[in-house]
Design an enzyme around this catalytic site. Structure first.
Site, short mmCIF file in Angstrom:
data_model
loop_
_atom_site.label_atom_id
_atom_site.label_comp_id
_atom_site.label_asym_id
_atom_site.label_seq_id
_atom_site.Cartn_x
_atom_site.Cartn_y
_atom_site.Cartn_z
CB CYS A 1 57.56 22.42 38.48
SG CYS A 1 56.93 22.85 40.11
CB CYS B 1 56.35 25.98 37.70
SG CYS B 1 57.75 26.21 38.83
CG ASP C 1 45.60 19.15 48.63
OD1 ASP C 1 45.10 18.13 48.09
OD2 ASP C 1 46.80 19.23 48.94
CG HIS D 1 61.05 25.73 40.86
ND1 HIS D 1 59.98 24.87 40.83
CD2 HIS D 1 62.13 24.98 41.17
CE1 HIS D 1 60.40 23.64 41.10
NE2 HIS D 1 61.71 23.69 41.31
CG ASN E 1 55.22 16.80 53.73
OD1 ASN E 1 55.20 16.71 54.95
ND2 ASN E 1 54.15 16.66 52.98
N GLY F 1 57.47 12.69 52.38
CA GLY F 1 56.21 12.73 51.66
C GLY F 1 56.06 13.89 50.71
CB THR G 1 53.95 14.13 46.14
OG1 THR G 1 53.05 15.19 46.45
CG2 THR G 1 53.79 13.00 47.14
CG HIS H 1 54.05 22.27 48.62
ND1 HIS H 1 55.10 21.55 48.06
CD2 HIS H 1 53.23 21.33 49.16
CE1 HIS H 1 54.92 20.26 48.25
NE2 HIS H 1 53.79 20.10 48.93
CG HIS I 1 50.15 20.70 52.83
ND1 HIS I 1 49.36 20.08 51.89
CD2 HIS I 1 51.42 20.33 52.55
CE1 HIS I 1 50.13 19.37 51.08
NE2 HIS I 1 51.38 19.51 51.47
#
Length: 114
Positions: free
Chosen positions: A4, A7, A30, A46, A87, A93, A95, A100, A102
């Site tokens: 990850c 992580c 980002d 996690h 997401n 989306g 990924t 997380h 944004h």
């Protein structure tokens, strides 16, 4: 989680441009920003995604939402406004399979990004 990327950021194995960190969360810029302010906020624990939030870890999510306004204020977007996006799953989306959020701001954001 060994594979990850988030992580690995938590463990400082991958560099990031951190803007906030405490015992529970890390926030960083980002690498492919979609707005002048584009910060990713992740739990250090996690959690794969929103589908994996449960009573045992929901306090982490509450903490994230206590931290987000502080980050927005430090970035100068608290008053003008910002968007929080998370997401969940491939079709949405997501990924990176690590929960997380944004934070997007610093400009008038299009409704298509909502």
């Amino acid at each position: 989680m060994q594979d990850c990327v988030f992580c690995k950021i938590v463990e400082n194995m991958i560099p990031s441009n951190k803007v906030y960190e405490d015992d529970t969360v890390v926030a960083f810029r980002d690498i492919n920003p979609m707005a002048p302010v584009h910060i990713i906020v992740i739990p250090k624990e996690h959690i794969t995604g929103a589908n994996d939030i449960c009573p045992a870890n929901s306090g982490v999510v509450a903490h994230i939402f206590e931290v987000i306004p502080k980050i927005a204020a430090a970035e100068g977007v608290a008053e003008s406004g910002y968007r929080i996006i998370s997401n969940c799953g491939k079709d949405a989306g997501q990924t990176v399979s690590h929960l997380h959020f944004h934070i997007l701001g610093g400009t008038q954001l299009p409704l298509s990004l909502a």
